[in-house]
Enzyme design. Structure first.
Site, PDB file in Angstrom:
ATOM      1  NE  ARG A 276      -3.959   0.108   2.003  1.00  0.00           N
ATOM      2  CZ  ARG A 276      -4.185  -0.976   2.722  1.00  0.00           C
ATOM      3  NH1 ARG A 276      -3.449  -1.232   3.787  1.00  0.00           N
ATOM      4  NH2 ARG A 276      -5.136  -1.815   2.395  1.00  0.00           N
ATOM      5  CB  ALA A 277       4.024   2.154   1.673  1.00  0.00           C
TER       6      ALA A 277
END
Length: 669
Positions: A276-277
């Site tokens: 997700r980052a």
């Protein structure tokens, strides 16, 4: 009327402004979490954002703000046949109160009509109101976990689902999610932190001139709100036009392979979990380029995106301070800049380099001191090498471990958590009852059973049941609650051997980490010398408790009775504030009592106060050495609680098999 007045005396306000505007340009960034102390204009900045968003076109009469150009085919108010009538209105900013119910957030179905008439009578919630606007959650860290889960799931999927006993409603819910919080009041769980796209830290400036300017502007706004807002209207309109232009430019922005490699390398270098980052950084860098009026993502965009998207993803436990090592960030970006891929400098970040782990120097003078420092004497008092007070400097805590689960016996009705059994709105169904207020969880079988005997009297002539409101039954559910875990820590001379105190602090840190994961409130009472003190009143901030524990000095006599009496007083006051939250008292001591007249008898009488009130308790026995007096066990008997050793406190220990608070029911003589 909103006011955009900037708080120039707030450190991090520029980052906050940028993070909000980037989400306005590209809502796919995933929202903003604003962390900061009280009085730093967090809410003011968020509320000012709604005036900067462009107006939205909505289908006339649609309660779900459908876009007339692309209406939601599953809209409960649909189908909308384009081209239909539409209207233009400002983008909404919807606030979610901390005490909101699940039905208020996602909406509610009329179960009575659904069963009797087979229709989906749906009342929209706040998620529907926030569609194509802003959803603002003040004090998001105090929001119940199940509400946070629903909120973040809707933000991730762009839709809200309401399921009630086989009846399903879905509607679009795409919004800019903004949460604000004061870390002193507790942290969000790491997996929830990760669901926010960006995070910003704000703090008040210490520069007098900047603080004066804030006060001046605030007073000017209070004297003439309309005139003050009018003076900033031009700048506000310019920012609004820039947001519109950046939105139009966003699809044309190119994110090259070089920038993508920098993003991936940065996330890998900081060991963030999952992917997700990487995705958030890519979207943020693209939005930064569009905001700057460019169609190409540059290295400076990637760096700025990392500073906004990664700090909160670096936390591994609540005792870690959020932040990012900018030197390490620059090194990762430079390594994958594509300009000098083959030139590897062995020095930076290598063994002994500035970017590596610091050398373990704790075993230097302190280590020697630990080896040379004698244990406590036979009378339990410290044997010090100098001075008269007997006080020793604080020692570092040992490494925390996974602690055994301690719970409060019986069934409570406190706030939702993960420790003790309780009657809650969420959990396994254990029975049925008449609803008190609005029906939220229908027990279908009990409802049918209540309505069935009356069908002939009600004139039923066809298929389906004739349901009336007094037939409805609410499902009674059993889940878990959070408790107040009050630590009563002996910091006297009998505990002051450095190695032992380090182990004790490590054990308390382990229990604090367990309390954080189980959504408990925690408090800390310490006793040494001649008195006891409340080192930390009951709070949801376990990292504050960890900080107080780390700086805890030791030495002096052992006023055990004073510590117990002070803890009893803390529980009495907290019971008035939050009567539904049950307490678990954890006394960390070797059981010695040497302070005051008749210390042993007085400690016994103080312990029996807890037993009389039915307070669950655990005594962590810290006694060490070949000869043990068993005083902690006697204290546990007086408390009608459980005694565990430091080794038995570990979840993976063999010696401490299933020792729980409710395992004992002995009463004091």
């Amino acid at each position: 009327m909103t006011t955009p007045f900037p708080f120039t005396a707030v450190v991090g306000q520029d980052d906050l402004r940028l993070a909000l505007l980037l989400n306005a340009v590209s809502p796919a960034v995933g929202g903003v979490l604003v962390r900061g102390e009280k009085g730093t204009a967090k809410s003011t900045a968020v509320r000012a954002l709604s005036a900067l968003l462009p107006a939205v076109d909505v289908v006339a009469g649609c309660r779900f703000s459908c876009d007339p150009a692309a209406p939601d085919p599953a809209c409960p108010d649909g189908p909308h046949n384009p081209p239909g009538a539409f209207e233009s209105r400002p983008a909404r900013m919807v606030e979610l109160p901390v005490g909101a119910s699940e039905d208020r957030l996602v909406g509610a179905l009329d179960i009575e009509r659904a069963l009797a008439e087979g229709v989906k009578a749906f009342e929209p919630g706040l998620l529907a109101d926030a569609h194509r606007g802003i959803l603002y959650v003040d004090e998001v860290n105090l929001l119940h976990d199940h509400l946070v889960d629903l909120l973040l799931d809707a933000a991730a999927m762009g839709a809200s689902y309401v399921e009630r006993e086989g009846v399903s409603v879905r509607h679009a819910a795409r919004f800019l999610l903004v949460g604000t919080m004061n870390p002193e009041e507790g942290e969000l769980r790491p997996q929830l932190l990760d669901r926010f796209g960006l995070t910003v830290e704000v703090a008040a400036s210490r520069e007098p001139d900047q603080r004066v300017e804030v006060v001046r502007r605030r007073l000017a706004y209070d004297d003439d709100p309309a005139g003050f807002a009018g003076r900033w209207a031009g700048e506000e309109a310019a920012v609004r036009h820039r947001v519109v232009a950046a939105r139009a430019l966003l699809p044309s922005v190119r994110l090259g392979d070089g920038a993508l490699r920098q993003i991936a390398a940065t996330c890998a270098a900081f060991e963030v979990d999952g992917m997700r980052a990487d995705i958030v950084m890519a979207r943020t860098a693209t939005a930064l380029a569009a905001w700057a009026g460019r169609t190409e993502v540059l290295a400076e965009d990637v760096r700025r995106a990392a500073l906004l998207a990664l700090p909160h993803r670096r936390r591994r436990n609540p005792f870690d301070a959020p932040g990012l090592d900018e030197d390490k960030l620059d090194q990762a970006l430079e390594e994958f800049s594509g300009e000098d891929d083959g030139d590897d400098d062995p020095d930076p970040g290598g063994p002994g380099g500035g970017g590596g782990q610091p050398a373990p120097d704790d075993g230097g003078p302190q280590g020697g001191d630990t080896a040379a420092r004698p244990e406590a004497g036979a009378d339990g008092e410290p044997q010090t090498s100098g001075g008269t007070s007997g006080e020793q400097a604080p020692v570092r805590a040992a490494e925390p471990f996974r602690a055994k689960v301690l719970s409060v016996p019986g069934i409570g009705e406190g706030a939702a958590g993960r420790r003790s059994r309780a009657r809650t709105e969420h959990g396994r169904t254990t029975g049925a009852r008449r609803p008190r207020g609005a029906l939220t969880k229908l027990h279908l079988a009990a409802t049918v059973q209540a309505a069935a005997p009356h069908q002939r009297a009600r004139g039923r002539s066809g298929p389906g049941l004739v349901i009336r409101r007094d037939d409805l039954r609410q499902a009674a559910r059993e889940g878990r609650e959070g408790n107040l875990v009050l630590f009563v820590v002996d910091a006297s001379g009998s505990m002051a051997a450095r190695q032992r105190m380090s182990a004790v602090k490590g054990a308390v840190l382990s229990l604090l980490l367990d309390a954080y994961q189980r959504r408990d409130k925690v408090g800390l009472v310490t006793f040494r010398g001649a008195a006891a003190e409340v080192a930390l009143p009951p709070t949801s901030s376990v990292d504050a408790a960890a900080a107080r524990l780390e700086s805890l000095p030791t030495g002096g006599r052992t006023p055990l009775a004073a510590g117990l009496l002070r803890a009893h007083d803390v529980l009495r006051v907290e019971r008035l504030r939050d009567p539904a939250r049950r307490a678990l008292v954890v006394v960390v001591t070797d059981g010695r009592a040497t302070g005051g007249p008749e210390p042993v008898a007085l400690a016994g009488r103080a312990a029996r106060l807890f037993a009389a009130d039915g307070v669950a308790s655990v005594v962590v026995d810290c006694e060490s050495g070949p000869v043990r007096l068993g005083l902690a066990g006697r204290l546990a008997d007086e408390l009608v609680g459980t005694a565990v050793t430091l080794d038995e406190l570990r979840a993976d220990s063999i010696a401490g098999l299933v020792k729980d608070v409710q395992g004992r029911s002995r009463r004091a003589a």
